[in-house]
Design a protein around this motif. Structure first.
Motif, short mmCIF file in Angstrom:
data_model
loop_
_atom_site.label_atom_id
_atom_site.label_comp_id
_atom_site.label_asym_id
_atom_site.label_seq_id
_atom_site.Cartn_x
_atom_site.Cartn_y
_atom_site.Cartn_z
N VAL A 71 57.73 5.07 50.13
CA VAL A 71 58.47 3.82 50.30
C VAL A 71 57.73 2.68 49.61
N VAL A 72 56.40 2.69 49.68
CA VAL A 72 55.60 1.63 49.05
C VAL A 72 55.96 1.54 47.56
N ASN A 127 58.68 2.67 45.97
CA ASN A 127 60.07 2.23 45.77
C ASN A 127 60.20 0.73 45.94
N LEU A 128 59.56 0.23 46.98
CA LEU A 128 59.63 -1.20 47.26
C LEU A 128 58.99 -1.99 46.12
N GLN A 138 60.83 -1.85 42.74
CA GLN A 138 62.07 -2.65 42.70
C GLN A 138 61.78 -4.14 42.73
N MET A 139 60.67 -4.51 43.37
CA MET A 139 60.33 -5.94 43.46
C MET A 139 59.45 -6.39 42.29
N TRP A 187 56.27 -5.58 41.85
CA TRP A 187 54.89 -5.84 42.33
C TRP A 187 53.94 -4.81 41.74
N GLN A 191 49.21 1.60 51.19
CA GLN A 191 49.29 0.27 51.80
C GLN A 191 48.24 -0.66 51.20
N LEU A 229 49.32 -1.84 47.94
CA LEU A 229 50.42 -2.81 48.07
C LEU A 229 49.86 -4.20 48.35
N MET A 230 48.84 -4.26 49.23
CA MET A 230 48.21 -5.54 49.55
C MET A 230 47.60 -6.15 48.29
N THR A 290 50.27 -7.45 45.84
CA THR A 290 50.99 -8.66 46.27
C THR A 290 50.03 -9.81 46.55
#
Lengths: 264, 278
Positions: free
Chosen positions: B246-247, B249-250, B253-254, B256, B267, B270-271, B274
């Protein structure tokens, strides 16, 4: 098409675990049952399935008392998928397994063949029709168990963790069929730990905690209630866990949901 | 690197008796031991067979035709199982397959291997209690294993595999029946297991990406990719066989991306992507 439960109390011998449901009405369509390991999901299912004796209260399934339903009448009312497919497979080939179920519905040979072919086609096991079920992967055995339910085509599908042990493609197959069955007016009651699945596909979710029902409503309401999630030991869908890390505690049921709300 | 610190597979193929095709074909890889390796792949891709081979269960307990060479450090599991079995803990896909069925309580099931090793009652009790606490089975110690829920049984199977503190751990889809909190606790525990060689299969791609050092991707019995989770999912020819976490995909799409242009798969990444402090 409904399951009605009233004043249900159940306790195991030599155990302090008890399940209590004052009143619950389940309609057609997709309903998810969630809760921690040991919350009472499987007990609830076994009571609905008639595998545990009804001690107190009553359960009616499509207008009939659940413990009055026996033999073939039961098979056409309720289809049961166990968590472990090995608990319900016993024939020498994949085809015979589904044929056994189809023959509970009709003895017409042509009809049986047609039912078997249709069920095996839906779960994509037709090319394995002559194999021994126990030579299949666990994922395929689970699909086969599901196909035996499809063959009896019951009004109510009770499925204890239908997605576990399924690989991704098989999960897609099962979800597609479940949605189709719901559209046809069947009742589908599914226990699951997969909150992503609940979020994107189930309009109604019931939550158990320590043998009590603590929530009955939409996924949006459940995942928007941190107190209930904490009480029941649940986590929100993965997309919400990630958003929380980023400081956004709104409810998002899917990644697409988040993206569509944040892209200009 | 010294071979004693390597896992090496050289043209390994496995065929079950009577099967028309190999279940695993021509697997070749050399990689450091003492890391956590995630094994991913669709159904029938050979994940469970690979776990059985890595543990020596194939061909020592389960008959199969094995070609090629497999070494785990200096050990040769396919040839000398008695020697290696002591070092390996194995958690089966279906926990019911693993439990002895002879123990009347969770505590005696957990103690089984230690009793066989002739350990003292007090040492066994201490070890059993520590593991029961770790895997939330303390309230179930006197319960019959057959009465456990699926997730509890899976935690018991894990505790039983760990009781002898093996150096090599093999987990075949160990959290499939666990609730979300139990699953996340398991993977958090797993991530902290250092100095062990660990193989784990799971359909939980997100949890694997957050936990493992590297991923092996299987398809139709072949090793089609290996590397860090980040590299695997950022390959241009990313396989359709496996859903991305999911990380990923998110973030993709964004838009990031990490400084090197990769999209995050964990995770922590991701931090970073972003601009959040951990």
């Amino acid at each position: 098409m409904s399951v009605e439960i009233n004043q249900l109390h159940f306790t195991y011998q030599n155990s302090n675990f008890g399940l209590q449901i004052p009143a619950l009405s389940l309609d057609k369509g997709l309903t998810a049952i969630v809760g921690q390991n040991g919350a009472g999901k499987s007990t609830f299912f076994k009571l609905l399935m008639g595998l545990l004796p009804l001690q107190d209260g009553n359960i009616s399934i499509n207008g009939k008392g659940s413990h009055e339903l026996t033999g073939r009448a039961r098979l056409t009312e309720i289809g049961i998928l166990f968590q472990n497919p090995d608990d319900q497979l016993f024939n020498a080939t994949v085809k015979k397994e589904v044929t056994w179920s189809a023959r509970q519905i009709t003895r017409d040979r042509a009809q049986v063949d047609q039912i078997v072919e249709s069920a095996l086609t839906k779960v994509e096991l037709l090319d394995k029709a002559d194999e021994n079920p126990f030579d299949l992967s666990l994922s395929d055995r689970k699909l086969l168990a599901f196909a035996t339910l499809l063959a009896t085509n019951p009004q109510t599908y009770l499925m204890d963790e239908p997605m576990i042990a399924l690989d991704w493609h098989s999960q897609t197959i099962v979800l597609h069929i479940l949605k189709q069955l719901a559209d046809e007016g069947r009742q589908i009651i599914v226990s699951t730990h997969d909150m992503d699945l609940v979020a994107h596909s189930f309009p109604r979710v019931i939550t158990f905690d320590h043998g009590a029902m603590v929530f009955d409503g939409t996924p949006t309401a459940l995942f928007g209630s941190p107190a209930i999630l904490a009480q029941a030991g649940l986590l929100p869908p993965r997309i919400m866990q990630l958003c929380a890390l980023l400081g956004d505690t709104n409810v998002y049921l899917t990644t697409e949901d988040y993206v569509s709300k944040h892209q200009a | 690197m010294d071979d004693s610190q390597q896992i090496s597979l050289n043209k390994v193929s496995v065929a079950y008796p009577g099967a028309e095709r190999n279940q695993l074909s021509d697997l070749t890889i050399k990689t450091p031991a003492h890391q956590i390796i995630g094994i991913l792949g669709p159904s029938n891709s050979g994940k469970t067979t690979l776990c059985r081979l890595l543990s020596g269960i194939i061909p020592q307990v389960m008959r199969a035709d094995v070609q090629g060479e497999y070494r785990l450090g200096t050990l040769n599991p396919t040839a000398n199982w008695a020697e290696i079995n002591r070092f390996i803990g194995y958690v089966f896909q279906n926990p019911a397959d693993q439990l002895s069925g002879m123990a009347e309580t969770v505590a005696t099931e957990m103690a089984f291997s230690l009793v066989n090793l002739g350990q003292s009652a007090s040492a066994i009790d201490a070890k059993v209690r520590a593991l029961a606490r770790q895997f939330q089975l303390i309230d179930q110690l006197n319960q019959n294993p057959a009465t456990l829920s699926g997730g509890q049984m899976q935690r018991l199977a894990i505790a039983c595999a760990l009781v002898t503190d093996p150096e090599v751990l093999i987990f075949d889809d160990p959290t499939s029946q666990m609730d979300p909190v139990g699953t996340s606790q398991f993977f958090a525990w797993l991530k902290n297991q250092h100095d062990k060689t660990i193989f784990v299969t799971s359909t939980n791609v997100d949890a694997l990406c957050n936990t493992v050092d590297s991923l092996w991707v299987l398809n139709a019995g072949q090793l089609v990719a290996s590397g860090t989770p980040r590299k695997i999912f950022n390959q241009p020819a990313k396989s359709e066989l496996i859903p991305a976490p999911v990380v990923f995909n998110l973030a993709s799409q964004m838009g990031w991306a990490l400084p090197d242009g990769d999209y995050p798969v964990t995770q922590a990444e991701l931090m970073e992507a972003t601009g959040h402090e951990r």
